[in-house]
Scaffold this active site. Structure first.
Site, short mmCIF file in Angstrom:
data_model
loop_
_atom_site.label_atom_id
_atom_site.label_comp_id
_atom_site.label_asym_id
_atom_site.label_seq_id
_atom_site.Cartn_x
_atom_site.Cartn_y
_atom_site.Cartn_z
N HIS A 149 -0.08 -4.50 -0.11
CA HIS A 149 1.12 -4.38 -0.97
C HIS A 149 1.75 -5.76 -1.23
O HIS A 149 1.95 -6.15 -2.38
CB HIS A 149 2.13 -3.45 -0.27
N GLU A 150 2.00 -6.48 -0.16
CA GLU A 150 2.64 -7.79 -0.33
C GLU A 150 1.71 -8.78 -1.02
O GLU A 150 2.17 -9.64 -1.77
CB GLU A 150 3.12 -8.34 1.03
N GLU A 171 6.93 -4.63 -8.70
CA GLU A 171 6.49 -3.54 -7.83
C GLU A 171 5.21 -2.90 -8.39
O GLU A 171 4.39 -2.37 -7.63
CB GLU A 171 7.61 -2.50 -7.70
CO CO Z 1 7.19 -4.04 -2.93
#
Ligand code: CO
Length: 497
Positions: free
Chosen positions: A261-262, A291
């Site tokens: 995710h990061e 995001e």
């Molecule tokens: Co995020």
């Protein structure tokens, strides 16, 4: 090049530098700082952000911007920078200084009340601070100005140029499709497999994260991976993108999927055009678009069957005893296990957006004066039951679970789902353009996808608003359908529906 333009570049550069200093102090606070450094650090950050605010709101900046807004000699990219700068300037100058201070003060108090209220599971500790916060945010929204509803002003901080009415219809489309789909999936999902909570050595989990970011083409000469309790990504300055992950002893999914995710956030930051690093156009257009990249890499790539098959042999090498006999199909189904959960941050990709939708509904009602802060615990529990079919046993796992409201991040939650929708829409288009990517993923090769995203999204910086960029790249207006199709197709196969 005009002298006025050079002036703007000089101001922008100075603001970038002050931002770098403040961000580095914040990164250090989250990763390195001993606990007793907190007070001095908070003051140092406040001093630097105060100086940056003074620089930004200097009337000379307004004059410079006004001249440039009428300057026909600027090219499109320069014009975009002027437009973005002007938005920031207007926002910073419209809110009275006393209100800025009042918001900063109540945010500190409300956050520390939240850290007390949650373990005690006692909403009344937070309530008076949150009441103050909501009333100040209403004042702030009114100072910034809005046309249709107050929430527009809040949303604009995080998803510029998107209106509440658009988000309402996106969520209607999303939840009306997702609720029946989630019901079906949840009925079929059963209990989570035991291997998910196996106790795995922390150092080896770290080693796996280190291996993973390199495989995903995160450039370690222009970035770092560290550990922190709450994973985050912070672009400190050009050529320096910090990301963190978090190892949990009994849930190795964190070390895998928080890392991916990061890395998604970090790849986006590393892909922004360096020649624009000091200009507004060299940033990302919205939190939702940011995001979208973390989610695309985490879910569409990381949780795909093909990429799971790529990761498993290396996991087996590191955790021979615990995972050595794990079947690839079981691994894939396990890390995609769907369940009714109380806590948003632990939710799977199917139910996650229902958690977000209920928060958006509640926030919007607060700012339409339809819900009082005092009634939030009850409103929360009722909404959880309606959206997710579970009722929190207490406030700690209910209305107190997120810190966002206490720090005044109101209007932020919807960007998580807007990002999910951007991600599905962009990934669908990438597959149309590139053909099936599964063979690449099975070999751990994500370079074709990264190249596509680099060209279509990252290299564009903030040339367009997120909404415009999405439409430009995909040729379609944003809709929930690509996401619903993705979920339906993936989980019908996972659970044999
Ligand atoms: Co995020």
């Amino acid at each position: 090049m005009s002298e006025t333009w050079d002036n703007l570049v000089a101001i922008s550069r100075e603001l970038t530098d002050l931002g770098t200093a403040a961000k580095l102090l914040d990164w250090d606070k989250a990763v390195m700082m001993p606990p007793k450094g907190a007070t001095a650090r908070a003051r140092a950050v406040a001093t630097i952000t105060g100086i940056a605010h003074e620089r930004l709101t200097d009337p000379k900046v307004g004059e410079t911007l006004d001249v440039l807004l009428d300057d026909d000699s600027l090219d499109d990219d320069q014009r975009a920078s002027v437009r973005i700068f002007k938005r920031e300037y207007d926002k910073a100058t419209k809110v009275p200084q006393e209100l800025v201070f009042a918001l900063a003060e109540v945010s500190g108090l409300a956050y520390s009340a939240w850290t007390e209220a949650r373990p005690a599971s006692d909403f009344s500790i937070l309530q008076p601070h949150l009441e103050k916060m909501v009333s100040l945010k209403k004042e702030q929204a009114d100072a910034l100005g809005w046309e249709v509803e107050r929430y527009d002003a809040l949303l604009d901080d995080f998803e510029p140029e998107m209106k509440t009415s658009e988000v309402v219809s996106l969520f209607e489309e999303l939840t009306s499709g997702l609720k029946p789909l989630a019901e079906k999936i949840l009925d079929a999902a059963g209990e989570p497999p035991e291997f998910l909570t196996a106790e795995l050595d922390g150092e080896n989990q770290k080693a796996f994260s280190d291996w993973l970011v390199v495989k995903l083409n995160f450039d370690l000469e222009r970035g770092r991976l560290d550990q922190s309790p709450h994973p985050f990504t912070m672009p400190v300055g050009a050529g320096d993108v910090r990301q963190t992950t978090n190892v949990r002893k009994n849930d190795f999914r964190s070390a895998i999927f928080a890392t991916i995710h990061e890395t998604g956030h970090a790849l986006y930051e590393q892909g922004l055009p360096e020649e624009w690093a000091d200009l507004p156009i060299g940033s990302v257009p919205s939190l939702g678009m940011h995001e979208s990249q973390s989610r695309l890499w985490e879910n569409q790539v990381g949780r795909s069957r093909a990429f799971c098959e790529f990761m498993l042999p290396h996991l087996k090498e590191l955790f021979e005893k615990e995972l050595g006999s794990l079947d690839p199909g079981d691994f894939y189904r396990g890390v995609n296990h769907v369940r009714r959960s109380l806590i948003r941050i632990y939710a799977d990709e199917v139910t996650y957006n229902l958690h977000v939708a209920m928060r958006f509904e509640i926030e919007r009602k607060m700012f339409r004066d339809e819900v009082d802060v005092a009634d939030l615990p009850e409103v929360w529990d009722e909404a959880m039951e309606r959206y997710l079919g579970v009722r929190p046993p207490d406030a700690a796992d209910g209305v107190l679970q997120d810190m966002h409201w206490s720090i005044g991040a109101l209007g932020y939650f919807p960007t998580y789902s807007i990002g999910t929708l951007y991600a599905a829409s962009l990934f669908k288009k990438a597959n149309e353009d590139l053909g099936d990517l599964n063979e690449d993923f099975r070999a751990g090769d994500t370079s074709r996808l990264l190249g596509w995203l680099q060209e279509k999204v990252y290299s564009q910086g903030y040339r367009y608003s997120a909404k415009e960029l999405q439409e430009k790249v995909t040729g379609r207006p944003l809709s929930a359908q690509p996401f619903l199709d993705y979920i339906d197709e993936k989980y019908s196969e996972v659970y044999g529906l």
